[in-house]
Design an enzyme around this catalytic site. Structure first.
Site, PDB file in Angstrom:
ATOM      1  N   ARG A 260       0.851  -1.189   0.000  1.00  0.00           N
ATOM      2  CA  ARG A 260       0.000   0.000   0.000  1.00  0.00           C
ATOM      3  C   ARG A 260       0.891   1.245   0.000  1.00  0.00           C
ATOM      4  O   ARG A 260       1.942   1.280   0.627  1.00  0.00           O
ATOM      5  CB  ARG A 260      -0.917   0.033   1.231  1.00  0.00           C
ATOM      6  CG  ARG A 260      -2.145  -0.863   1.127  1.00  0.00           C
ATOM      7  CD  ARG A 260      -3.114  -0.359   0.062  1.00  0.00           C
ATOM      8  NE  ARG A 260      -4.370  -1.098   0.014  1.00  0.00           N
ATOM      9  CZ  ARG A 260      -4.601  -2.117  -0.797  1.00  0.00           C
ATOM     10  NH1 ARG A 260      -3.640  -2.549  -1.590  1.00  0.00           N
ATOM     11  NH2 ARG A 260      -5.785  -2.707  -0.806  1.00  0.00           N
ATOM     12  N   GLU A 289      -3.799   7.526  -6.511  1.00  0.00           N
ATOM     13  CA  GLU A 289      -4.055   6.691  -7.671  1.00  0.00           C
ATOM     14  C   GLU A 289      -5.329   7.144  -8.366  1.00  0.00           C
ATOM     15  O   GLU A 289      -6.347   7.336  -7.696  1.00  0.00           O
ATOM     16  CB  GLU A 289      -4.193   5.220  -7.235  1.00  0.00           C
ATOM     17  CG  GLU A 289      -2.919   4.679  -6.602  1.00  0.00           C
ATOM     18  CD  GLU A 289      -3.025   3.215  -6.173  1.00  0.00           C
ATOM     19  OE1 GLU A 289      -4.070   2.589  -6.452  1.00  0.00           O
ATOM     20  OE2 GLU A 289      -2.080   2.704  -5.561  1.00  0.00           O
ATOM     21  N   HIS A 308      -0.929  -0.571 -10.067  1.00  0.00           N
ATOM     22  CA  HIS A 308      -1.686  -1.295  -9.039  1.00  0.00           C
ATOM     23  C   HIS A 308      -2.371  -2.525  -9.640  1.00  0.00           C
ATOM     24  O   HIS A 308      -3.581  -2.715  -9.502  1.00  0.00           O
ATOM     25  CB  HIS A 308      -2.708  -0.384  -8.363  1.00  0.00           C
ATOM     26  CG  HIS A 308      -3.098  -0.869  -6.998  1.00  0.00           C
ATOM     27  ND1 HIS A 308      -3.575  -0.039  -6.017  1.00  0.00           N
ATOM     28  CD2 HIS A 308      -3.089  -2.118  -6.428  1.00  0.00           C
ATOM     29  CE1 HIS A 308      -3.837  -0.735  -4.925  1.00  0.00           C
ATOM     30  NE2 HIS A 308      -3.550  -1.997  -5.154  1.00  0.00           N
TER      31      HIS A 308
END
Length: 355
Positions: A260, A289, A308
């Site tokens: 993360r 993001e 991601h």
């Protein structure tokens, strides 16, 4: 009488995968189900906060409408908020096909008597493999060399001694976190001949025997040529790797983050790369993001990046559907759930009881 189930999938965990898994579980339970399908926009539209929950996709209104009369919702990203729960009194079970139900308001679900299940370990293999992909790419400078070659630039100086990457065999690699993903990464690295260090205060040292050496964080940082992050985000771990921690790493070392973005100070990382203190980094997660077009990360050398996608594989989507489908089967048979985030609901008198 059939049980109404909403399969609120998206473009990764497809509604039909969820629906097929639910129907298979219902067949095993000898129960009829009426499965509705809803397609949420993720990942074509990034997830984000919806109401009071995080990392959700779609709107409360469309979910409320789709859930009318439904007893069960299986989903990956639907926003299970206080408003949704209050508007759907028939709902008894929500199954989130993720490692944690971050898109569900657990407090509200418990208050409304709705059990919330999740799918631990669904993407452990995919994320471990992707971590190794970025680790190897960062250790050998694949990001910059790939970019140069795509631009038609053949740089012989990448073969200079000071520009060459490192091998994993014989290298000390530190893993911060030893859960379902970190433990898999450790076993692969050990098989490759690395000496693996692990910092995880929640893991018994004897469980690492033959695979990794348990150490404190300071020792891990100072001894590791490669550091990979695998911790969950908590108050304790938020920002745990900052300028001081990066400075403890040996010069020319590599950092990887597929966990993360909140674990790492990205400004400090860019400073360490620009100064040459770190040789490279492999990143799949970010503080914001999508990554903004003007982000410093995009201008910093030595970084190999992916958007991601570490947990994204076809096997993950199918596995996630099977896990939540199995929870629906337990619900239909009147059995306790296997992976419930609020198990007190299933034991509380007066809760929305199973059929």
């Amino acid at each position: 009488m059939s049980t109404t189930v909403l399969a609120a999938g998206d473009h990764f965990v497809l509604p039909r995968l969820l629906a097929d898994a639910v129907r298979a579980a219902a067949d095993d339970a000898g129960t009829d189900v009426d499965v509705r399908e809803l397609t949420l926009p993720w990942p074509h539209t990034p997830f984000g906060p919806v109401g009071e929950v995080a990392e959700a996709s779609g709107t409360e209104d469309e979910l409320i409408d789709a859930l009318r009369g439904a007893e069960v919702c299986v989903t990956q990203m639907a926003p299970v908020t206080e408003r949704v729960l209050a508007a759907c009194p028939d709902l008894k079970l929500v199954c989130v096909s993720r490692g944690g139900p971050v898109n569900a308001n657990l407090e509200a679900a418990t208050r409304h008597g709705v059990a919330v299940c999740y799918a631990p370990g669904r993407n452990a293999v995919a994320t471990a493999e992707h971590t190794l992909t970025l680790l190897l790419a960062a250790a050998r400078g694949v990001g910059d060399t790939h970019t140069d070659l795509r631009r038609g630039v053949w740089r012989g100086d990448y073969y200079d001694y000071d520009s060459c990457g490192i091998e994993i065999e014989g290298t000390t690699v530190g893993l911060v976190g030893y859960g379902a993903i970190g433990s898999r990464v450790a076993r692969i690295l050990t098989a490759m001949g690395a000496h693996v260090l692990v910092h995880d205060p929640y893991v018994a040292p004897e469980s690492l025997r033959g695979v990794a050496e348990p150490v404190g964080l300071d020792a891990l940082l100072s001894r590791s040529r490669v550091v990979s992050l695998h911790a969950r985000v908590t108050e304790e771990t938020t920002g745990m790797i900052g300028a001081a921690e990066l400075a403890r790493m040996p010069r020319g070392s590599v950092l990887v983050n597929c966990a993360r973005g909140a674990l790492l100070d990205y400004g400090a990382l860019c400073d360490a790369l620009d100064s040459g203190h770190l040789a490279g980094a492999g990143l799949d997660v970010y503080p914001q993001e999508p990554v903004p077009a003007d982000a410093r990360l995009l201008r910093t050398p030595g970084i190999v990046m992916t958007p991601h996608i570490a947990g994204g594989s076809q096997e993950v989507a199918r596995k996630a559907a099977r896990i939540v489908g199995a929870e629906v089967g337990r619900h239909l048979r009147g059995e306790p759930p296997a992976h419930c985030a609020n198990p007190e609901v299933t034991r509380r008198p007066g809760a929305r009881s199973a059929r």
